[in-house]
Every structure is written in C-alpha cells, then in structure tokens.
Design a protein around this motif. Structure first.
Motif: not given
Length: 479
Positions: A193, A196, A266
């Motif tokens: 993540f 992101t 992700a």
C-alpha cells in the motif's frame, strides 16, 4: 393531453406504469453507473498519476455528486421522461442549442459503446487465451462485436427494469470479486500500500495536473447517473425517492471504485497495470494465483461491457431517429423497417460511425484506444453537464406550485465551473479526444445545415425541434 400532478409526490398523470419504488430505482442507478469505465480504464488512470489512482476517482465522484444535485432539482421539478435536451429547451428556448445538446448526448452514446466494444475484444482475447497484443485481431473482434450489436438492435430489444437488475448484479459481482481478491492478497502479505501514496506522472506533470488529467478519464466511470431521470414517469413518488436513491447510488459506486483502485495499485505495480487493456483481470491473477477466479472475470467483464454497448447503441440510434422524425436531421435517418419496426437507417448510420471511431483510434492512438474513446465520452458529457448546471440557475425563475428538491445555489455554480474546466485543455486532456468530439459535432452541424436548406428550399418549412419531451425517452448514457 392535459396532465395533472399530485401536489406532494410530483406524480404527473402518464401513460407509463409507475413500477419503480426506491429499491428498484437504486439498483437502476447503480447499474447505470457501473460498467465499462472501471473495468477498462483503471490501468490508464494509474498511468497518469502512478500509485495514487484512487485520487482521480474521488475527484470524479465529487463532480458527479455536485452535478447530480442539479439533475435532482430538475427531475423533481419536471418529473417527465426527459433529460438534458428538455432542460436546455426550457431554460433557453433556442432550438439549435437544444439540437446540439441532444446530438452531443447521442455522440456520447456512440463513443461509450465504441469504448465498450474495444474492452469486450480485449477481455475476450484474455478469456480464450488469444493474442491480446495483436492490434489486428483485437480490431477485428471489436468490429465483429459492434456488428453483432447492430444485428441485435435491428431485431428489436425489449428492456425491462428486472433485466437491468440481473445485469447490475453480474457487473457488481465482478467488482466485488476484485475487492475480495484484494483483501485476500492483503491477508497473504501480497500487497504494497505504500505504492498508493506515490504520485508519478510519466510526462513530468505536477500532482495537480496529473490528477486532473487522470480525472478526465476516471469521470467516464462515473457517468450514467443522469440516465435515471428518464425513468421519472415510471418512478413512484419521484420527489421523495429520487434525491435519496441517486445520492445513495453514486456514493455506493464511488466507494467501490476507490476500493478497486486502491487494491489494484497495491497488488500490481503501476507499470504493469498501465500496460494492460484488462487491468482488473491482471489484478485478480496476481492477487489469487491458482484460483480459477481469474478465468471467470474476463467473461464477467465481457458481459458488463456488452450490456453497456447494447444500451448505448440503442439510445444513440433511437435519439438519431427521433431527431430525424422531428425534421432537424435528414429524413432518411428516420426510416423504419416494415417488418421489424426498428429504425434501420439510424442503426446503420450510428454503427458506421462506431466502426470508423474504433478503426481510427486503434490505428492512431499508440495503444491508448480505450482511454481515447472513454475520455471523449467524458468530454462530451462534461459539456452537457456544464449546460445542465447553468439550466438549474436559469430555471429558478420558473416557479411551480408544489414542493421539489432544491439544490444549494453554490452547487450548480460550482458544478458549472468544474465541468467547464474539465472540458478545457488545461486538464491535460489528450488532443485526440478533442479531434474525435470536434468531428462528431461538426457532422451534426453539417447534417442540421443540409436539413435546414432542404426544408427551406424544397418544403418551405422551419427547422426546429417541435417536441423536446419526446427526445427525452431515448436520451442518456450508460458507461
């Protein structure tokens, strides 16, 4: 025909049966928004902004929600089976402007169906293990699919709300599969993540320009909510139900899109995601390898985009037919097949335009075919939305003696400014989108001019849209 309106509900007397309660209306709205956009454009959105692919979807959600407030005021004020062309006519009374708005909506249907056709071809190639990188093969499949859509359109298609529910659930299932696979990858430690939060523009744009450029694509995934106003005469208590259900429907799809974008980045590196015409299939393959879900998703995607293509080509051909019947376009476009009772001339004309668009963009867009067509659809509709937001303000002077939804004045003002901004080149929109939109609208103006000349010279008639309300029954875009 004289109409009466119930003071509290806004239910005008109509020949149509009011069958849609709040639940059916919600499913209709969600089903209209879900479709080709998120299935096909997630990768191209990521290519513009890097890992922050969720940001353009949030911006697109905000613009859609603001514009939805304008549509809500107009549909509860004028609860007829109508859309942007009718609102424009009520606000300005300029027949040529009404025609341009109607023709723009029609063109958006063709570009949307062309986007869906290309996405269908890419998913079919993946589903059956064909060479998905062969431009010639993908072009052939896309054109063959569009020809099939024309054949189905010619035979005649009866739509129903219940059928729409089934299609909505299928489309929704594909996106939920992606989200579930994302959660599975999260628990298995296969997500990153941190990607992101990374803004990365390949053309070295700053974060603001990168997000606006990506939003011009992502907005294609949010259109469709405006279709629901065409169901006003078939909705129970539209004044009460439309505001709640439209806001809820847009919110549901916005949350789904953001989750899909987050998990996509992700799970799959941006470069790989951006290079895929079937980004969500790539996400599922990477998130759950060995699980047969990845073999199912291409077919779910095909079903979703096929539904979008059919509905949009139905809309485009019927709207073209309606304009021809009102003598603002050449009369041959209004010809109906004697046995099938379908508008065969307008079906052939809109299909020919779609063929040309798919071929032109495939051969000249350097692989960004879906983005070029989807972006053009968003461009056309953003222009229409700009006018609709202005119509709300103009029509405030037209007071009616019953309650209806009233949007805070700041929202249509903000909506008009935002939609107008995203029409301009300042957003970093690709030039090919303006070229496609320009040629399509130029075609409309030429056809109007030829019809005007023929009406004046041969028939001594005026050229104007006599009954804007009749255009509304066919208007609207499903993405």
């Amino acid at each position: 025909m004289t109409t009466t309106t119930h003071v509290d509900t806004g239910e005008e007397q109509t020949e149509l049966k009011r069958v849609m309660g709040p639940k059916l209306l919600l499913l209709f709205i969600v089903g209209d928004i879900l479709g080709t956009g998120v299935y096909a454009l997630t990768g191209e959105v990521a290519a513009e902004v890097g890992g922050a692919a969720w940001a353009p979807f949030i911006v697109a959600f905000g613009i859609a929600m603001i514009t939805a407030f304008s549509y809500l005021e107009l549909v509860t004020k004028y609860p007829q089976a109508a859309g942007a062309a009718l609102y424009t006519h009520k606000a300005f009374g300029v027949h040529f402007l009404t025609f341009i708005v109607a023709f723009t909506v029609m063109c958006s249907g063709i570009t949307s169906a062309s986007t869906a056709s290309r996405a269908f071809a890419s998913n079919l190639a993946v589903g059956f293990g064909l060479d998905k990188d062969s431009n010639g093969l993908i072009l052939f499949i896309a054109l063959a699919f569009m020809a099939l859509i024309a054949a189905v359109n010619f035979r005649g298609v009866g739509e129903s709300v219940r059928a729409n529910i089934v299609l909505t659930l299928v489309e929704l299932s594909g996106l939920l599969l992606v989200i579930l696979c994302g959660f599975y990858a999260l628990t298995a430690g296969k997500t990153d993540f941190s990607r992101t939060m990374v803004f990365d523009s390949p053309s070295d744009k700053n974060a603001f320009l990168a997000v606006t450029a990506a939003t011009s694509l992502a907005f294609f995934a949010m259109v469709g909510f405006e279709d629901s106003v065409n169901m006003a005469e078939e909705t129970k208590d539209p004044v009460r139900n439309f505001p709640k259900m439209m806001i809820t429907g847009i919110s549901i799809t916005g949350v789904i899109y953001v989750l899909v974008a987050l998990f996509s980045v992700a799970v799959v590196p941006v470069g790989e995601l951006a290079g895929s015409d079937t980004p969500l299939v790539t996400v599922v393959e990477r998130a759950a390898p060995g699980v047969p879900i990845d073999t199912l998703l291409p077919f779910i995607s095909m079903f979703a985009v096929a539904n979008s293509a059919l509905i949009n080509m139905l809309m485009a051909s019927r709207l073209l037919y309606g304009m021809a019947r009102q003598e603002v376009l050449p009369p041959f476009l209004g010809k109906v097949h004697r046995r099938r009772r379908t508008p065969w001339a307008s079906i052939l004309f809109t299909t020919a335009i779609a063929f040309g668009l798919i071929t032109l963009v495939t051969l000249n867009a350097d692989g960004q075919v879906i983005g070029a067509l989807g972006g053009t659809t968003a461009l056309l509709l953003l222009g229409v939305f700009t006018i609709v937001n202005i119509c709300v303000l103009v029509l405030r002077k037209d007071t009616i003696d019953r309650k209806h939804f009233v949007a805070p004045t700041v929202l249509p003002v903000l909506g008009a400014l935002l939609c107008a901004y995203f029409v301009t080149p300042l957003t970093g929109r690709k030039p090919i989108q303006y070229e496609i939109a320009g040629w399509l609208l130029a075609l409309g103006v030429v056809l109007w001019a030829l019809t005007w000349f023929a009406n004046r010279a041969l028939r001594a008639k005026r050229t104007y849209i006599r009954d804007p309300e009749e255009l509304g029954e066919s208007e609207g875009t499903v993405n």
